[in-house]
Every structure is written in C-alpha cells, then in structure tokens.
Design an enzyme around this catalytic site. Structure first.
Site, PDB file in Angstrom:
ATOM      1  CD  GLU A 101       1.043  -5.183   8.733  1.00  0.00           C
ATOM      2  OE1 GLU A 101       1.627  -6.265   8.489  1.00  0.00           O
ATOM      3  OE2 GLU A 101       1.511  -4.067   8.435  1.00  0.00           O
ATOM      4  CG  HIS A 134      -0.210   0.042   2.525  1.00  0.00           C
ATOM      5  ND1 HIS A 134       0.351   1.197   3.046  1.00  0.00           N
ATOM      6  CD2 HIS A 134       0.046  -0.941   3.429  1.00  0.00           C
ATOM      7  CE1 HIS A 134       0.916   0.934   4.199  1.00  0.00           C
ATOM      8  NE2 HIS A 134       0.753  -0.355   4.458  1.00  0.00           N
TER       9      HIS A 134
END
Length: 247
Positions: free
Chosen positions: A83, A9
């Site tokens: 994550e 990201h």
C-alpha cells in the site's frame, strides 16, 4: 506478452471502519472479504497461473491464500506491491481526511500530493508510490515472460491506490488519472505489459469467466490496438488451459 491479473484484497476491517489503513499491522479480512477471495478462487480456476505475487500486508496475504487455495501456484511476497505509505494519515477516518486541505490535492493533482510525516509510519508521495508499483509490475512481468513465455498469465495481489496507478498508466492517463479509476475490494483488473506500453484489457471486474479477459489480438503487434476495435474474440489468443491453440 505476458498478462497480469491485478487483484485488490477483499473487504477489510479498515474498509468496514472507514479508515485509511496504510501499513497498519493487523488489518485482516472481514467475512465479506473472505467470501470475495473465495469467489476469486472460482474465477481463477479456468486459468493456469505462472506466478502469484502479493503485498506483504495481512489483508493481501489472506486474500492470496484464499484465492489460490485450489491453485498449484503458491503466493510470493514483494514489498513493492504494498500500500501507499500514508504517514500521518495512517489510521485516519476518511471523513476526517476529507476535511484536510491535502484531500483536494490528492483528488485534483495527485502528482503533487505528498503525505505528512509521522514518527511511526513512513510517508511517501503518490508519485513515488505509482513509480514503485508500476516499476514492480514491469519487472515482475519481464521475469514471468522470461521464465514462462509470452502467453503466461500471472497474479499480483495489491491495494486500491497501487492498482489504480497501474490501470491509470495502462490507459495513458498517468498519475493525473488516478482518481478516475475505481477498484473495489475483491475485484480483478487485467493488464498486458508490452515493450512499448501497458494495455488495459479489463477493469474492476467482480464476476464472470476470466478466460475471455486474458485474450489479446492474434494478428496485431503487441501493444498496438486493433484498428476498428477488433472482432470480439475470433482473432484473439486464448490463454485458458483448454485453448485449442494449447496456449
């Protein structure tokens, strides 16, 4: 075999603040991160993506939307690309985390690192995270190849530690090599998944044409390295839309 582009990201508000975001909700991209994602869109324009799969967290969803704004492929989500679950370290300033005894374990022996429990945020070990993400990439890659063929290229949008785990696996370092890998916000790494092993084609790239990075040796069995190092392109399979081979 199919090839996966691993996109971290773009620069996030947590990156800006120097905190470990984990699964904290509401962590989006900064303006810098949005620029990085738009730059990725330009880089992807030379390729035809068979599929795009992203972590469900906001910063990855925003990155995927911008990076694929001009693509025919709409992003899906998969929790397995999320994550690491940092437990009580979630939201911790990195400078503060570095003072914790666990920091040295994370750096020097990642396979032994388990994050402390928390009442709100789930905690997992780096080993569990790596197994989750590497397994997801293998599973998704197999699905892509079954549906689109061995020349397919697909995109996975994820986070720093998960992508580091895949890259470390691809170079044969395993989790012990996690902290030997650098993955910057907005960067693309390229991995070929074969029946015998993963192969790293490129790591932490932030600019340039992607077509050469998704080329693999034409006359070498999948997963094997070209003896002597290869010739730099004349014997590779080009997966760009304008490939003379039509792949």
């Amino acid at each position: 075999m199919a090839i996966v582009l691993l996109l971290r990201h773009g620069h996030s508000t947590a990156n800006e603040q120097g905190v470990l975001a984990g699964w904290t909700p509401g962590v989006g991209l900064t303006e810098r991160g949005r620029r990085q994602a738009r730059d990725v869109a330009g880089r992807l324009s030379s390729l035809t993506l068979a599929r795009a799969v992203a972590s469900p967290l906001q910063r990855c969803a925003e990155t995927a939307a911008l990076a694929l704004a001009d693509a025919a492929t709409a992003p899906e989500t998969d929790d397995r690309l999320g994550e690491c679950h940092y437990g009580a370290w979630t939201g911790l300033h990195l400078a503060q985390a570095a003072k914790d005894d666990l920091w040295r374990v994370v750096q020097d022996d990642p396979a032994a690192a388990t994050f402390p429990p928390h009442d709100v945020y789930r905690a997992e070990s780096l080993l569990t995270m790596a197994q989750r993400v590497v397994g997801a990439v293998r599973d998704l890659d197999a699905e892509v190849e079954a549906a689109h063929g061995s020349d397919a290229v697909w995109l996975a949008v994820s986070h720093g530690d998960p992508i580091k785990a895949v890259v470390a696996e691809a170079v044969g370092a395993g989790l012990a090599g996690l902290q030997r890998v650098r993955v910057d916000p907005g960067s693309l790494s390229v991995v070929q998944v074969t029946p015998t092993r993963m192969v790293l084609l490129a790591s932490n790239t932030t600019a340039g044409d992607l077509a050469p990075l998704v080329s693999v040796p034409r006359h070498t069995p999948a997963g094997d390295g070209a003896v002597g190092g290869g010739d730099g392109g004349s014997s590779t399979t080009d997966r760009s839309p304008n490939s003379p081979a039509g792949t």
